[in-house]
Motif scaffolding. Structure first.
Motif, PDB file in Angstrom:
ATOM      1  N   GLU B 208       0.829  -1.200   0.000  1.00 41.73           N
ATOM      2  CA  GLU B 208       0.000   0.000   0.000  1.00 41.73           C
ATOM      3  C   GLU B 208       0.870   1.259   0.000  1.00 41.73           C
ATOM      4  O   GLU B 208       0.648   2.193  -0.770  1.00 41.73           O
ATOM      5  CB  GLU B 208      -0.908  -0.026   1.233  1.00 41.73           C
ATOM      6  CG  GLU B 208      -2.032   0.962   1.160  1.00 41.73           C
ATOM      7  CD  GLU B 208      -3.051   0.752   2.276  1.00 41.73           C
ATOM      8  OE1 GLU B 208      -2.830  -0.126   3.156  1.00 41.73           O
ATOM      9  OE2 GLU B 208      -4.061   1.465   2.275  1.00 41.73           O
ATOM     10  N   TYR B 211       2.704   1.791  -3.226  1.00 46.32           N
ATOM     11  CA  TYR B 211       1.815   2.379  -4.236  1.00 46.32           C
ATOM     12  C   TYR B 211       1.648   3.881  -3.985  1.00 46.32           C
ATOM     13  O   TYR B 211       1.808   4.696  -4.897  1.00 46.32           O
ATOM     14  CB  TYR B 211       0.464   1.661  -4.211  1.00 46.32           C
ATOM     15  CG  TYR B 211      -0.595   2.395  -4.989  1.00 46.32           C
ATOM     16  CD1 TYR B 211      -0.580   2.413  -6.378  1.00 46.32           C
ATOM     17  CD2 TYR B 211      -1.602   3.102  -4.325  1.00 46.32           C
ATOM     18  CE1 TYR B 211      -1.539   3.114  -7.097  1.00 46.32           C
ATOM     19  CE2 TYR B 211      -2.561   3.809  -5.030  1.00 46.32           C
ATOM     20  CZ  TYR B 211      -2.528   3.810  -6.420  1.00 46.32           C
ATOM     21  OH  TYR B 211      -3.467   4.514  -7.127  1.00 46.32           O
ATOM     22  N   LYS B 212       1.340   4.253  -2.717  1.00 44.16           N
ATOM     23  CA  LYS B 212       1.095   5.667  -2.395  1.00 44.16           C
ATOM     24  C   LYS B 212       2.314   6.529  -2.684  1.00 44.16           C
ATOM     25  O   LYS B 212       2.183   7.713  -3.011  1.00 44.16           O
ATOM     26  CB  LYS B 212       0.701   5.810  -0.919  1.00 44.16           C
ATOM     27  CG  LYS B 212      -0.737   5.411  -0.648  1.00 44.16           C
ATOM     28  CD  LYS B 212      -1.089   5.616   0.810  1.00 44.16           C
ATOM     29  CE  LYS B 212      -2.531   5.219   1.081  1.00 44.16           C
ATOM     30  NZ  LYS B 212      -2.784   5.102   2.522  1.00 44.16           N
ATOM     31  N   ASN B 213       3.505   5.941  -2.542  1.00 48.38           N
ATOM     32  CA  ASN B 213       4.729   6.718  -2.755  1.00 48.38           C
ATOM     33  C   ASN B 213       5.268   6.582  -4.185  1.00 48.38           C
ATOM     34  O   ASN B 213       6.384   7.011  -4.468  1.00 48.38           O
ATOM     35  CB  ASN B 213       5.790   6.304  -1.733  1.00 48.38           C
ATOM     36  CG  ASN B 213       5.393   6.720  -0.315  1.00 48.38           C
ATOM     37  OD1 ASN B 213       4.635   7.667  -0.140  1.00 48.38           O
ATOM     38  ND2 ASN B 213       5.892   6.003   0.676  1.00 48.38           N
ATOM     39  N   GLY B 214       4.492   5.937  -5.045  1.00 50.74           N
ATOM     40  CA  GLY B 214       4.837   5.936  -6.460  1.00 50.74           C
ATOM     41  C   GLY B 214       5.834   4.873  -6.893  1.00 50.74           C
ATOM     42  O   GLY B 214       6.354   4.933  -8.002  1.00 50.74           O
ATOM     43  N   ASP B 217       2.469   0.831  -9.518  1.00 53.15           N
ATOM     44  CA  ASP B 217       1.524   1.570 -10.359  1.00 53.15           C
ATOM     45  C   ASP B 217       0.068   1.276 -10.036  1.00 53.15           C
ATOM     46  O   ASP B 217      -0.794   2.128 -10.190  1.00 53.15           O
ATOM     47  CB  ASP B 217       1.804   1.253 -11.832  1.00 53.15           C
ATOM     48  CG  ASP B 217       3.224   1.637 -12.187  1.00 53.15           C
ATOM     49  OD1 ASP B 217       3.480   2.824 -12.364  1.00 53.15           O
ATOM     50  OD2 ASP B 217       4.098   0.739 -12.220  1.00 53.15           O
ATOM     51  N   ILE B 218      -0.206   0.027  -9.631  1.00 48.37           N
ATOM     52  CA  ILE B 218      -1.589  -0.345  -9.343  1.00 48.37           C
ATOM     53  C   ILE B 218      -1.587  -1.200  -8.078  1.00 48.37           C
ATOM     54  O   ILE B 218      -0.711  -2.057  -7.905  1.00 48.37           O
ATOM     55  CB  ILE B 218      -2.212  -1.150 -10.519  1.00 48.37           C
ATOM     56  CG1 ILE B 218      -2.253  -0.295 -11.798  1.00 48.37           C
ATOM     57  CG2 ILE B 218      -3.621  -1.631 -10.163  1.00 48.37           C
ATOM     58  CD1 ILE B 218      -2.917  -0.969 -12.973  1.00 48.37           C
ATOM     59  N   LYS B 270       6.754   9.284   3.546  1.00 48.34           N
ATOM     60  CA  LYS B 270       5.588   9.855   2.842  1.00 48.34           C
ATOM     61  C   LYS B 270       5.873  11.314   2.456  1.00 48.34           C
ATOM     62  O   LYS B 270       5.523  11.748   1.353  1.00 48.34           O
ATOM     63  CB  LYS B 270       4.364   9.776   3.761  1.00 48.34           C
ATOM     64  CG  LYS B 270       3.079  10.190   3.094  1.00 48.34           C
ATOM     65  CD  LYS B 270       1.907  10.098   4.069  1.00 48.34           C
ATOM     66  CE  LYS B 270       0.787  11.018   3.615  1.00 48.34           C
ATOM     67  NZ  LYS B 270      -0.008  11.509   4.745  1.00 48.34           N
ATOM     68  N   ARG B 275       2.809  10.694  -3.127  1.00 47.96           N
ATOM     69  CA  ARG B 275       2.073  11.234  -4.272  1.00 47.96           C
ATOM     70  C   ARG B 275       0.694  11.595  -3.737  1.00 47.96           C
ATOM     71  O   ARG B 275      -0.092  10.714  -3.408  1.00 47.96           O
ATOM     72  CB  ARG B 275       1.916  10.170  -5.376  1.00 47.96           C
ATOM     73  CG  ARG B 275       3.227   9.664  -5.934  1.00 47.96           C
ATOM     74  CD  ARG B 275       3.803  10.695  -6.912  1.00 47.96           C
ATOM     75  NE  ARG B 275       5.061  10.240  -7.461  1.00 47.96           N
ATOM     76  CZ  ARG B 275       5.168   9.657  -8.657  1.00 47.96           C
ATOM     77  NH1 ARG B 275       4.113   9.393  -9.379  1.00 47.96           N
ATOM     78  NH2 ARG B 275       6.350   9.313  -9.103  1.00 47.96           N
ATOM     79  N   ASP B 277      -1.902  12.414  -5.025  1.00 45.01           N
ATOM     80  CA  ASP B 277      -3.082  11.936  -5.757  1.00 45.01           C
ATOM     81  C   ASP B 277      -3.426  10.490  -5.411  1.00 45.01           C
ATOM     82  O   ASP B 277      -4.429   9.966  -5.878  1.00 45.01           O
ATOM     83  CB  ASP B 277      -2.833  12.071  -7.267  1.00 45.01           C
ATOM     84  CG  ASP B 277      -1.564  11.343  -7.704  1.00 45.01           C
ATOM     85  OD1 ASP B 277      -0.622  11.237  -6.879  1.00 45.01           O
ATOM     86  OD2 ASP B 277      -1.511  10.887  -8.857  1.00 45.01           O
ATOM     87  N   ARG B 278      -2.614   9.833  -4.604  1.00 45.21           N
ATOM     88  CA  ARG B 278      -2.879   8.411  -4.301  1.00 45.21           C
ATOM     89  C   ARG B 278      -3.237   8.237  -2.843  1.00 45.21           C
ATOM     90  O   ARG B 278      -2.375   8.312  -1.970  1.00 45.21           O
ATOM     91  CB  ARG B 278      -1.663   7.558  -4.632  1.00 45.21           C
ATOM     92  CG  ARG B 278      -1.404   7.529  -6.119  1.00 45.21           C
ATOM     93  CD  ARG B 278      -0.261   6.615  -6.431  1.00 45.21           C
ATOM     94  NE  ARG B 278      -0.094   6.499  -7.881  1.00 45.21           N
ATOM     95  CZ  ARG B 278       0.854   5.776  -8.449  1.00 45.21           C
ATOM     96  NH1 ARG B 278       1.708   5.104  -7.698  1.00 45.21           N
ATOM     97  NH2 ARG B 278       0.951   5.719  -9.754  1.00 45.21           N
ATOM     98  N   LYS B 279      -4.532   8.067  -2.583  1.00 44.43           N
ATOM     99  CA  LYS B 279      -4.979   7.910  -1.187  1.00 44.43           C
ATOM    100  C   LYS B 279      -5.042   6.430  -0.857  1.00 44.43           C
ATOM    101  O   LYS B 279      -5.470   5.639  -1.649  1.00 44.43           O
ATOM    102  CB  LYS B 279      -6.353   8.543  -0.993  1.00 44.43           C
ATOM    103  CG  LYS B 279      -6.384  10.031  -1.294  1.00 44.43           C
ATOM    104  CD  LYS B 279      -5.582  10.827  -0.267  1.00 44.43           C
ATOM    105  CE  LYS B 279      -5.589  12.307  -0.607  1.00 44.43           C
ATOM    106  NZ  LYS B 279      -4.416  13.015  -0.072  1.00 44.43           N
TER     107      LYS B 279
END
Lengths: 99, 279
Positions: B208, B211-214, B217-218, B270, B275, B277-279
């Motif tokens: 998780e 993903y949030k930190n880029g 991708d999914i 973080k 990122r 845009d990613r919650k």
């Protein structure tokens, strides 16, 4: 690690080769390849030293309950319990019958 | 019968590969019946596996020619040995050859690995280097899609392989990191990194947060159908505009700004990489 070889008289004809399980903690992989000779050749590689007697007991019991299949059964064992071993062996024989 | 969903993580490597590919298209290369096992494990008293923990299969995904390479995380922690590494590297190299000859072969890599197999040392490391080169070659032609689902995750040299992929798909259960928690604890001390503190470990390297930190991708649920949907999304995007591994200026600038006198934690990571845009 220990290598164990066992041979039993066998009569059952299974059509296919089959594989069941993975070599992970408490599990094993069992590979069955059929042949025409009336015996089941068993080759076990196990991480548990001194376990030959236990494997013999397992297959003696197997032989007393079922007709064994004609072929080679190779087992790579990573400390499975006799219960898990029995399930995997039954699984690979079943898959060799239907695969 | 309707197409019922199931857990992805609980499947073996072979079943993962079989269920991702279109039904009936799975054809394994160097399957376990070939018995190409590691020549190094038995002399060291370790039980081998018939496929050396690496499943390579050709087939179709969404109707297109695909090679899928799945590491069996349960066998020796998914570690990369001479044979398992060569299987993965060769499959990627052949996929690149196919693409050069006009057959657009897609590549899916299922990472479940602690990195190099210590018992095979340099041979495993050499194979990992081959895998890196092969991914860099292949990703010029088709998106190379990595998936790390857990529970092993993806560590060591293979985390670099995951970073080289065009796209990376993770689950919450997955972890991604260069060094594993125990290695960091051993080298830096328990005050720095307590490998038994699972919430802390997942807050730093879990799927998780990656993903949030880029770094992925999914993010998907632990579901075969959701993994397949994510792969389709990646394939539809085609070749990415910028590859993460080409974006080193961005990452170097971030890394150089870190105050290493402070203990790193999830908030610090973080603040640096997050990122919004990613919650």
């Amino acid at each position: 690690m220990e290598r164990i070889e066992l041979t039993y008289p066998a009569t059952e004809k299974l059509q296919h080769k089959a594989l069941a399980g993975v070599v992970g903690s408490g599990d094993l992989e069992a590979m069955f390849i059929p042949h025409q000779e009336k015996m089941l050749k068993i080759i076990i590689k196990t991480s548990v030293d001194g376990s030959k007697h236990r494997w013999q007991n397992l297959f003696n019991r197997f032989a007393s309950l079922h007709a064994l299949p004609m072929g080679t059964l190779e087992i790579n064992d990573f400390a499975s319990t006799p219960g898990v071993a029995k399930l995997r062996i039954e699984q690979v024989f079943e898959e060799a019958n239907y695969a | 019968m309707p197409n019922r969903d199931m857990s992805f993580i609980e499947l073996s490597a072979r079943e993962r590969a079989r269920r991702i590919l279109d039904q009936g298209s799975f054809r394994e290369l160097l399957d376990p019946f070939e018995k190409i096992t590691s020549p190094w494990l038995e002399p060291q008293g370790i039980v081998p596996e018939f496929d050396d923990g690496m499943v390579v299969a050709k087939g179709k995904f969404n109707g297109k020619p695909t090679v899928i390479i799945a590491i069996e995380g349960v066998f020796q922690g998914g570690s990369m040995g001479e044979v398992s590494g060569a299987k993965m590297a060769a499959a990627l190299e052949l996929a690149a050859e196919d693409n050069r000859s006009g057959i657009a072969t897609q590549a899916l890599l299922l990472f479940e690995t602690g990195g190099v197999r210590l018992q095979e040392a340099n041979l495993g490391l050499a194979a990992i280097a081959d895998i890196h080169s092969a991914i860099v070659d292949l990703r010029r032609y088709v998106p190379v899609i990595g998936i790390t689902a857990g529970t092993v995750g993806c560590f060591g040299g293979m985390s670099i392989a995951a970073g080289l992929c065009s796209y990376l798909v993770v689950t919450r259960e997955a972890r991604l990191g260069l060094n594993g928690p125990q290695v960091i604890e051993q080298e830096a001390g328990i005050e720095e990194y307590n490998s038994r503190d699972r919430p802390f470990i997942w807050s730093m390297t879990g799927g998780e947060v990656r993903y949030k930190n880029g770094f992925a991708d999914i993010i998907v649920k632990d579901s075969v159908n959701d993994v397949k949907t994510a792969i389709i999304q990646c394939m539809n995007k085609g070749l990415p505009d910028t590859l993460r591994s080409d974006d080193y200026d961005y990452y170097l600038q971030k890394l150089n700004a870190i105050d290493t006198s402070k203990q790193a934690d999830a908030t610090l990571v973080k603040n640096i990489f997050g990122r919004g845009d990613r919650k």
